[in-house]
Design a protein around this motif. Structure first.
Motif, PDB file in Angstrom:
ATOM      1  N   PRO A 148       0.833  -1.210   0.000  1.00  0.00           N
ATOM      2  CA  PRO A 148       0.000   0.000   0.000  1.00  0.00           C
ATOM      3  C   PRO A 148       0.870   1.262   0.000  1.00  0.00           C
ATOM      4  O   PRO A 148       1.975   1.267   0.552  1.00  0.00           O
ATOM      5  N   LEU A 149       0.358   2.309  -0.623  1.00  0.00           N
ATOM      6  CA  LEU A 149       1.163   3.513  -0.856  1.00  0.00           C
ATOM      7  C   LEU A 149       0.494   4.771  -0.310  1.00  0.00           C
ATOM      8  O   LEU A 149      -0.724   4.806  -0.092  1.00  0.00           O
ATOM      9  N   VAL A 150       1.320   5.794  -0.130  1.00  0.00           N
ATOM     10  CA  VAL A 150       0.825   7.142   0.149  1.00  0.00           C
ATOM     11  C   VAL A 150       1.405   8.042  -0.943  1.00  0.00           C
ATOM     12  O   VAL A 150       2.588   7.940  -1.263  1.00  0.00           O
ATOM     13  N   VAL A 151       0.545   8.872  -1.525  1.00  0.00           N
ATOM     14  CA  VAL A 151       1.000   9.797  -2.573  1.00  0.00           C
ATOM     15  C   VAL A 151       0.905  11.205  -1.996  1.00  0.00           C
ATOM     16  O   VAL A 151      -0.133  11.587  -1.435  1.00  0.00           O
ATOM     17  N   LYS A 152       2.004  11.964  -2.096  1.00  0.00           N
ATOM     18  CA  LYS A 152       2.018  13.296  -1.480  1.00  0.00           C
ATOM     19  C   LYS A 152       2.439  14.363  -2.472  1.00  0.00           C
ATOM     20  O   LYS A 152       3.411  14.186  -3.211  1.00  0.00           O
ATOM     21  N   ALA A 153       1.714  15.472  -2.437  1.00  0.00           N
ATOM     22  CA  ALA A 153       2.159  16.646  -3.188  1.00  0.00           C
ATOM     23  C   ALA A 153       3.435  17.159  -2.530  1.00  0.00           C
ATOM     24  O   ALA A 153       3.535  17.188  -1.302  1.00  0.00           O
ATOM     25  N   LYS A 160      -3.911  19.144   2.864  1.00  0.00           N
ATOM     26  CA  LYS A 160      -4.714  18.328   1.944  1.00  0.00           C
ATOM     27  C   LYS A 160      -3.839  17.617   0.918  1.00  0.00           C
ATOM     28  O   LYS A 160      -4.329  17.099  -0.078  1.00  0.00           O
ATOM     29  N   GLY A 161      -2.530  17.598   1.140  1.00  0.00           N
ATOM     30  CA  GLY A 161      -1.621  17.112   0.106  1.00  0.00           C
ATOM     31  C   GLY A 161      -1.213  15.661   0.231  1.00  0.00           C
ATOM     32  O   GLY A 161      -0.476  15.163  -0.609  1.00  0.00           O
ATOM     33  N   ALA A 162      -1.694  14.945   1.265  1.00  0.00           N
ATOM     34  CA  ALA A 162      -1.287  13.535   1.426  1.00  0.00           C
ATOM     35  C   ALA A 162      -2.481  12.629   1.138  1.00  0.00           C
ATOM     36  O   ALA A 162      -3.551  12.813   1.714  1.00  0.00           O
TER      37      ALA A 162
END
Ligand code: AMP
Ligand code: GLY
Length: 429
Positions: A148-153, A160-162
């Motif tokens: 599983p992944l986390v995508v971050k700005a 609100k970027g994660a």
């Protein structure tokens, strides 16, 4: 405690206008070392403990001018926007000692890719990661992952970027929204894709002077809008100190040697020494700290629970700004503090604003009510300014007592249309 001679009769400027800044102004105002507290711009609550000045928290030149006019000897930066706008640089250039980093040192918060690079250089434990500027490469990478992944700005996105993703499809949609659709604008033109960790999340705080650091009490923050950790991410709907998932002393000792000191060394070597509060967002995974993020400031609402359980913090703030930390950290009183955030309807998506509210004055025994988003109107009444509006803090010898008090203060607030989580500090964490 310290060999450094502290000036008495200090004039302090707190930069910002939220609950964290109300708590900082309140804490400075209680110090016997402080003669006057000023806040810019402040809010409807800070006016009771400080003098408010209508200078925006990102106007470095205006703040430096104000500080000189007022004879300020110590400035404390609240919001990340002030750090990112270079307010610390302007104040220091004007000769005002400042608790808060330079814009360059503050990049540990304003760029997640930079933070990860610093962690890698310092050997700090963190989730495995990769950084992408273009969608085809990001897509290929995500498709090849089985975990599983986390995508971050990369850039600042007001919490609100994660995107914490349940599967590859979610991660692909998040990366595409940022890189292709430009969902968060320039903040999302670069993304960090990292492994999703499972564990207990803790907020750790170090007061740094460029070289050395002392730890403040750890806390746990409730980031989701609804009970049971449901709903959208927010800036934080509540906080408690100490957390129960680990012994606070052991956690801080580990954080100091395994995270804070190595990071300070890397930043110093890179020519961006870090002064001020460093907030380490971390996950405790099977007893081991893994860093999720750095913030270049005190937490909000964590500051609202930390400051009431500390002795006079002004000597340490002053030493941090002066580059002169030379003792151990402040010894917490041993009390527990629980903070419950009252938010306006529609928060975080589209908060309603400008609604009348009434706050108990004085607050019930064993509680403090910090204003996060309020302003005074001409008749002396209060109006909400949108989003998170109050943080009601209960202080007690134990978690249950502190929690009961916090909710007693919440019940005494009259603010139609607002809501709050019912489960702050209800379980472990
Ligand atoms: P950040 O913007 O990096 O603070 O992330 C916001 C929130 O997302 C954190 O407070 C965590 O709850 C969650 N989060 C961030 N990174 C991870 C990760 N690698 N694994 C699990 N949860 C994460
Ligand atoms: N409460 C989380 C933050 O201050 O970023």
């Amino acid at each position: 405690m310290t060999r450094t001679v502290l000036p008495a009769g200090l004039r302090v400027l707190v930069v910002g206008g939220g609950g964290r800044e109300h708590a900082l102004a309140w804490a400075c105002g209680r110090s016997p070392l402080v003669e006057a507290v000023h806040c810019a711009p402040g809010n409807g609550g800070t006016g009771a403990v400080a003098t408010n000045h209508p200078v925006p928290s990102t106007d470095g030149r205006g703040l430096a001018r104000l500080a000189r006019e007022l004879g300020v000897e110590l400035a404390v930066l609240g919001p990340d926007a002030a750090v990112a706008a270079g307010v610390g640089d302007e104040l220091v250039a004007a000769g005002i000692p400042c608790v808060g980093p330079s814009q360059a040192a503050g990049r540990v918060e304003s760029s997640k890719a930079h933070a990860k690079a610093c962690m890698a250089e310092a050997g700090i434990a963190t989730a495995d990661f990769a950084v992408f500027d273009d969608w085809p490469r990001a897509r290929r990478h995500i498709r090849a992952q089985s975990r599983p992944l986390v995508v971050k700005a990369d850039g600042p996105a007001l919490g609100k970027g994660a995107f914490v993703c349940d599967d590859r499809g979610d991660a692909l949609r998040a990366a595409e929204a940022l890189l292709v659709e430009g969902r968060l604008g320039p903040a999302g033109r670069r993304v960090v894709v990292e492994e999703r960790l499972e564990g207990h999340e803790v907020s750790l705080f170090a007061l740094c002077d460029g070289e050395r650091a002392v730890m403040l009490p750890p806390a746990a923050d409730y980031k989701r809008r609804r009970d049971g950790d449901g709903g959208p991410m927010t800036g934080g709907m509540g906080a408690v100190t100490p957390p129960t998932c680990a012994d606070a002393r052991a956690l801080n000792a580990d954080a100091l040697t395994a995270v804070v000191e190595p990071l300070l060394a890397v930043l110093r070597r890179g020519g961006t020494p870090y002064r001020g509060c460093l907030y380490v967002g971390a996950m405790l995974v099977r007893g081991r700290l893994q860093v999720l993020e750095f913030n270049a400031r005190f937490g909000d609402p964590e500051a609202e629970v930390l400051l009431p359980v500390l002795p006079d913090l002004v000597p340490w703030l002053w030493q941090s700004a002066a580059g002169a930390l030379d003792g151990g950290g402040p010894e917490p009183t041993g009390a527990t503090a629980v903070g419950v955030v009252i938010a306006d309807e529609g928060y975080p998506e589209a908060p309603r604003t400008d609604r009348p509210l009434r706050v108990p004055d004085p607050p019930p025994a064993g509680t403090l009510v910090f204003h996060m988003g309020t302003r005074r109107v001409a008749d002396g009444g209060l109006r909400s300014t949108g989003g998170r509006i109050l943080c009601c803090v209960g202080i007690g010898p134990d978690r249950q007592g502190a929690r009961t008090r916090a909710y007693e203060a919440v019940r005494r607030v009259d603010a139609p249309g607002t809501s709050w989580r019912q489960d702050i500090a209800a379980g472990s964490g």
